[in-house]
Scaffold this motif. Sequence first.
Motif, PDB file in Angstrom:
ATOM      1  N   GLU A  58      -3.485   1.002  -9.138  1.00 43.30           N
ATOM      2  CA  GLU A  58      -3.441  -0.319  -9.908  1.00 43.30           C
ATOM      3  C   GLU A  58      -2.834  -1.574  -8.109  1.00 43.30           C
ATOM      4  O   GLU A  58      -2.848  -2.246  -7.778  1.00 43.30           O
ATOM      5  CB  GLU A  58      -2.258  -0.894 -10.896  1.00 43.30           C
ATOM      6  N   ASN A  59      -1.855  -0.123  -6.893  1.00 38.36           N
ATOM      7  CA  ASN A  59      -1.603  -0.760  -6.690  1.00 38.36           C
ATOM      8  C   ASN A  59      -2.195  -0.233  -5.352  1.00 38.36           C
ATOM      9  O   ASN A  59      -1.991   1.376  -4.849  1.00 38.36           O
ATOM     10  CB  ASN A  59      -0.042  -0.301  -5.985  1.00 38.36           C
ATOM     11  N   LEU A  60      -2.081  -0.613  -3.868  1.00 35.51           N
ATOM     12  CA  LEU A  60      -2.486  -0.483  -2.373  1.00 35.51           C
ATOM     13  C   LEU A  60      -1.874  -0.367  -2.057  1.00 35.51           C
ATOM     14  O   LEU A  60      -1.078  -1.478  -1.263  1.00 35.51           O
ATOM     15  CB  LEU A  60      -4.362  -1.339  -2.410  1.00 35.51           C
ATOM     16  N   TYR A  61      -1.658   0.458  -1.481  1.00 37.42           N
ATOM     17  CA  TYR A  61      -0.137   0.563   0.275  1.00 37.42           C
ATOM     18  C   TYR A  61      -1.106   1.114   1.345  1.00 37.42           C
ATOM     19  O   TYR A  61      -1.036   1.370   1.324  1.00 37.42           O
ATOM     20  CB  TYR A  61       0.891   1.848  -0.226  1.00 37.42           C
ATOM     21  N   LEU A  62      -1.381  -0.793   1.903  1.00 39.01           N
ATOM     22  CA  LEU A  62      -1.657  -0.388   3.277  1.00 39.01           C
ATOM     23  C   LEU A  62      -0.989  -0.318   4.929  1.00 39.01           C
ATOM     24  O   LEU A  62      -0.092  -1.083   4.994  1.00 39.01           O
ATOM     25  CB  LEU A  62      -2.737  -1.702   3.482  1.00 39.01           C
ATOM     26  N   VAL A  63      -0.736   1.259   5.365  1.00 39.01           N
ATOM     27  CA  VAL A  63      -0.045   1.253   6.040  1.00 39.01           C
ATOM     28  C   VAL A  63      -0.527   1.127   7.889  1.00 39.01           C
ATOM     29  O   VAL A  63      -1.793   1.324   7.729  1.00 39.01           O
ATOM     30  CB  VAL A  63       0.189   3.189   6.420  1.00 39.01           C
ATOM     31  N   ARG A  64       0.458   0.289   8.432  1.00 40.08           N
ATOM     32  CA  ARG A  64      -0.236  -0.085   9.726  1.00 40.08           C
ATOM     33  C   ARG A  64      -0.131   1.406  11.300  1.00 40.08           C
ATOM     34  O   ARG A  64       0.805   1.775  10.669  1.00 40.08           O
ATOM     35  CB  ARG A  64       0.250  -1.186  10.189  1.00 40.08           C
ATOM     36  N   MET A  65      -0.712   1.792  11.840  1.00 41.82           N
ATOM     37  CA  MET A  65      -1.264   2.764  12.212  1.00 41.82           C
ATOM     38  C   MET A  65      -1.504   2.547  14.135  1.00 41.82           C
ATOM     39  O   MET A  65      -2.528   2.449  13.159  1.00 41.82           O
ATOM     40  CB  MET A  65      -1.045   4.175  12.098  1.00 41.82           C
ATOM     41  N   GLU A  66      -1.210   2.263  14.711  1.00 44.06           N
ATOM     42  CA  GLU A  66      -1.904   2.844  15.759  1.00 44.06           C
ATOM     43  C   GLU A  66      -2.314   4.028  16.527  1.00 44.06           C
ATOM     44  O   GLU A  66      -1.528   5.019  15.856  1.00 44.06           O
ATOM     45  CB  GLU A  66      -1.099   1.976  17.815  1.00 44.06           C
TER      46      GLU A  66
END
Length: 229
Positions: free
Chosen positions: A97-105
């Motif tokens: 159901e849910n997507l956690y989109l983590v930003r990372m360099e």
Amino acid sequence: MLKKIVIESNFNTFGFNSQRLTRSWLENRIEIFHNFTLKSLQVQTNQNFLAIFKIVPETKLIITDILAKYPRLPRNVRFVTPQEGIEQMKAFAGSCENLYLVRMESDDMYHKSYIQQLVDCRPKDGTLALINQNGYALDSIHEEMVPMFRTSPPYYVFLYKTSEYLSGYRYKLPGRGTHGNVIELPHEILTPRNFVEVIHRYNSLPRQLPVKGRMSKAEQQKVLKEFMG
């Protein structure tokens, strides 16, 4: 599971550096990735995530050749073109159901408990972003480190409905649409010191640590162990 966690990074798909398509630039940045970012991913106490480092399609053969000189990447850490990234994200997220989109360099690090923190997180209804304001800056050239606070740094997580994201829906950031505007979205703050911003010889923009607040070598080693093992 009610959520899937995907780390997304633009390895050389943004044009901040004119050398980003050259072999020498790619070799230097992949070395930095292995020295810092990959180590922080490998020591995550919860490995149920997918990390996607997006590359320009024309550089795929060069990057594949460079990566072959290192130990094989973990199965959940991948260098892919943007189109491949979407396809692999679909396969990973599935009907969750849910997507956690983590930003990372590709040259920074997250605390070894970070993925587990996100697994345990129960945000309020309507929250669109989780923001890390507390972390550290590491000058890897001079081996100096300081704690840091930033109001709206590029260390955040967007919370999407999986079906909406994979259908092409994206949040529109207010103002200039930069990382500094993420704080203007409905958000919650993750309070631990979760990130390390790594300064190295190949930063697009030169950085220098403040003199005040520099940590002792013993303090640095203790902190880095929490990020690199």
